[in-house]
Write a protein that holds these residues in place. Structure first.
Motif, mmCIF file in Angstrom:
data_model
loop_
_atom_site.group_PDB
_atom_site.id
_atom_site.type_symbol
_atom_site.label_atom_id
_atom_site.label_comp_id
_atom_site.label_asym_id
_atom_site.label_seq_id
_atom_site.Cartn_x
_atom_site.Cartn_y
_atom_site.Cartn_z
ATOM 1 N N GLY A 169 -11.417 4.290 6.958
ATOM 2 C CA GLY A 169 -10.376 3.494 8.013
ATOM 3 C C GLY A 169 -10.674 1.729 7.544
ATOM 4 N N GLN A 170 -11.306 1.672 6.539
ATOM 5 C CA GLN A 170 -11.351 0.445 5.838
ATOM 6 C C GLN A 170 -10.628 0.298 5.027
ATOM 7 N N GLU A 171 -9.668 1.367 4.083
ATOM 8 C CA GLU A 171 -9.022 1.388 3.744
ATOM 9 C C GLU A 171 -7.644 1.196 4.549
ATOM 10 N N ILE A 172 -7.520 1.755 5.454
ATOM 11 C CA ILE A 172 -6.163 1.601 6.017
ATOM 12 C C ILE A 172 -5.995 0.362 6.652
ATOM 13 N N LEU A 173 -7.021 -0.525 7.536
ATOM 14 C CA LEU A 173 -6.674 -2.041 7.801
ATOM 15 C C LEU A 173 -6.208 -2.853 6.786
ATOM 16 N N ALA A 174 -6.723 -1.995 4.856
ATOM 17 C CA ALA A 174 -6.575 -3.597 4.191
ATOM 18 C C ALA A 174 -5.485 -3.031 3.736
ATOM 19 N N GLY A 175 -4.632 -2.144 4.324
ATOM 20 C CA GLY A 175 -3.233 -2.022 3.669
ATOM 21 C C GLY A 175 -2.917 -1.117 2.417
ATOM 22 N N LEU A 176 -4.018 -0.705 2.332
ATOM 23 C CA LEU A 176 -3.781 0.434 0.973
ATOM 24 C C LEU A 176 -3.470 1.973 1.631
ATOM 25 N N PRO A 177 -2.729 2.243 0.918
ATOM 26 C CA PRO A 177 -1.782 3.920 0.763
ATOM 27 C C PRO A 177 -2.730 4.753 0.605
ATOM 28 N N THR A 178 -3.368 5.862 1.142
ATOM 29 C CA THR A 178 -3.950 6.462 0.503
ATOM 30 C C THR A 178 -2.822 8.288 0.882
ATOM 31 N N MET A 179 -2.856 8.934 -0.012
ATOM 32 C CA MET A 179 -1.547 9.973 -0.481
ATOM 33 C C MET A 179 -2.658 11.666 0.229
ATOM 34 N N SER A 180 -2.019 12.572 0.945
ATOM 35 C CA SER A 180 -2.623 13.958 0.577
ATOM 36 C C SER A 180 -1.578 14.457 0.521
ATOM 37 N N ALA A 181 -2.145 15.685 -0.467
ATOM 38 C CA ALA A 181 -1.572 16.644 -1.347
ATOM 39 C C ALA A 181 0.563 16.413 -0.777
ATOM 40 N N LEU A 182 -0.256 16.829 0.613
ATOM 41 C CA LEU A 182 1.410 17.188 1.301
ATOM 42 C C LEU A 182 2.111 16.083 1.222
ATOM 43 N N HIS A 183 2.025 14.757 0.984
ATOM 44 C CA HIS A 183 3.212 13.808 1.013
ATOM 45 C C HIS A 183 3.563 14.134 -0.688
ATOM 46 N N GLN A 184 3.021 14.786 -1.834
ATOM 47 C CA GLN A 184 3.846 14.206 -2.732
ATOM 48 C C GLN A 184 5.026 15.418 -2.507
ATOM 49 N N GLY A 185 5.339 13.691 -3.738
ATOM 50 C CA GLY A 185 7.134 13.965 -3.936
ATOM 51 C C GLY A 185 8.045 13.845 -2.704
ATOM 52 N N GLU A 186 7.250 12.986 -2.300
ATOM 53 C CA GLU A 186 8.501 12.696 -0.989
ATOM 54 C C GLU A 186 8.470 10.891 -1.010
ATOM 55 N N TYR A 187 7.792 10.070 -1.551
ATOM 56 C CA TYR A 187 7.174 8.590 -1.777
ATOM 57 C C TYR A 187 7.674 8.070 -3.290
ATOM 58 N N ILE A 188 9.030 7.124 -3.429
ATOM 59 C CA ILE A 188 9.021 6.410 -4.379
ATOM 60 C C ILE A 188 7.847 5.035 -4.043
ATOM 61 N N PRO A 189 7.926 4.401 -5.375
ATOM 62 C CA PRO A 189 5.795 3.996 -4.611
ATOM 63 C C PRO A 189 6.820 1.901 -4.132
ATOM 64 N N GLN A 190 7.913 1.863 -4.283
ATOM 65 C CA GLN A 190 7.719 0.867 -2.690
ATOM 66 C C GLN A 190 7.162 1.607 -1.684
ATOM 67 N N MET A 191 8.109 2.127 -0.866
ATOM 68 C CA MET A 191 7.559 3.148 0.513
ATOM 69 C C MET A 191 5.981 2.913 0.432
ATOM 70 N N LEU A 192 5.179 2.555 -0.171
ATOM 71 C CA LEU A 192 3.646 3.029 -0.034
ATOM 72 C C LEU A 192 3.201 1.405 -0.619
ATOM 73 N N ASN A 193 4.667 0.379 0.005
ATOM 74 C CA ASN A 193 3.437 -1.269 -0.843
ATOM 75 C C ASN A 193 2.988 -1.477 -1.546
ATOM 76 N N LEU A 194 3.665 -0.626 -2.906
ATOM 77 C CA LEU A 194 2.567 -0.753 -4.431
ATOM 78 C C LEU A 194 3.551 -1.833 -5.074
ATOM 79 N N GLN A 195 4.637 -2.298 -4.843
ATOM 80 C CA GLN A 195 5.314 -3.829 -5.286
ATOM 81 C C GLN A 195 4.081 -4.788 -4.385
ATOM 82 N N ALA A 196 3.577 -5.135 -4.110
ATOM 83 C CA ALA A 196 2.852 -6.064 -3.021
ATOM 84 C C ALA A 196 1.041 -5.815 -3.811
#
Length: 305
Positions: A169-196
């Motif tokens: 929950g603290q990770e969520i509030l920090a805006g840090l993305p956490t993937m589950s197996a069902l998300h693999q192959g779904e998102y490019i890095p920028q969709m998870l704000n990785l550039q920021a």
């Protein structure tokens, strides 16, 4: 707007992070090899430093989203264990051509979170904030009064235990993305704000999926990003649940839950949604007509890359 239902403990506390695992790279080519595979600049990091990063497929979609930690003679990739079934074979795919060893070291290296008021002073008192030393417990700071322990120092057992779910929950509030197996192959890095989050280097050489990641930056080929949402639901929330957006009298599917924290009916969650979603958009969980969710501001600046 309701108060955020999760805050740091009032004293340093420990979180045993069973959900998280460790992939370890060793060998003289470990830096060169990983640098050619992932989004961050591995060659620029020194022992004791860490960064978020992603490992993509050739289309730029993420196999793994991890925190890279540099030790003197190894590299550690920290991410949810459930990602390893797909991520580990993909990472090993070209290792036969390099002097690098890649293994799941999760059982050898327990991970703890330490958070709460006074956690910075507690870490300093234990001498755990020094640079990484192979085989010895040490700590890396994620935010004020929030640390990640690598290894199992005896002193951590003296701290009160908190639920692992609260750490995420603290990770969520920090805006840090956490993937589950069902998300693999779904998102490019920028969709998870990785550039920021300093998780993408646009100056390094080629790596798997680089063309897609670069196109998203230089041609504006990305229209989605990570949001933090808060609200209430009637049922148990899980990653992968569908989010709906109210448009007049109708509801439109707008995304899925990336990760979530729940205490009874109160929830915090992260989700990948359209970048132009209104700040006051009315959202709910599909199938839970009584649910209501609204956005929270990100705790960091988000570029337009």
């Amino acid at each position: 707007m309701n108060a955020i239902p999760l805050s740091l403990p009032t004293a340093p506390s420990r979180y045993l992070l069973n959900r998280m695992g460790v992939i370890r790279l060793t060998g003289e080519d470990r830096v060169k090899y990983l640098h050619s595979q992932v989004t961050c600049d591995v060659q620029a990091l020194q022992a004791g430093q860490h960064t978020l990063a992603g490992h993509c497929d050739p289309k730029g979609k993420l196999w793994n989203l991890f925190r890279l930690v540099v030790e003197p003679t190894s590299l550690l990739m920290l991410s949810p264990r459930e990602l390893f079934a797909k991520a580990l074979p993909e990472l090993k795919k070209y290792a036969v051509f390099s002097k690098v060893g890649i293994e799941d070291a999760s059982d050898e290296l327990p991970l703890f979170g330490v958070a709460g008021q006074g956690a910075d002073a507690w870490i300093q008192a234990q001498g755990l904030h020094a640079a990484a030393v192979d085989g010895a417990p040490y700590a890396i700071q994620l935010a004020p009064d929030r640390w990640l322990l690598l290894g199992h120092p005896a002193a951590v057992d003296t701290l009160p235990a908190e639920p692992e779910l609260d750490w995420w929950g603290q990770e969520i509030l920090a805006g840090l993305p956490t993937m589950s197996a069902l998300h693999q192959g779904e998102y490019i890095p920028q969709m998870l704000n990785l550039q920021a989050l300093n998780g993408i280097s646009f100056r390094k050489g080629c790596y798997t999926g680089q063309e897609t990641v670069a196109r998203a930056k230089y041609r504006g080929a990305n229209n989605r990003r990570l949001f933090i949402l808060q609200g209430h639901v009637s049922a148990t929330l899980t990653p992968g649940d569908t989010l709906e957006w109210q448009l007049g009298e109708h509801w439109k599917r707008v995304g899925i839950v990336l990760d979530c924290w729940q205490q009874q009916q109160q929830v915090l969650l992260s989700a990948v949604l359209p970048q132009d979603l209104d700040a006051d958009a009315c959202l709910r969980i599909k199938g839970d007509e009584g649910s209501h969710l609204h956005g929270l501001p990100l705790p960091y600046a988000l570029s337009d890359e």
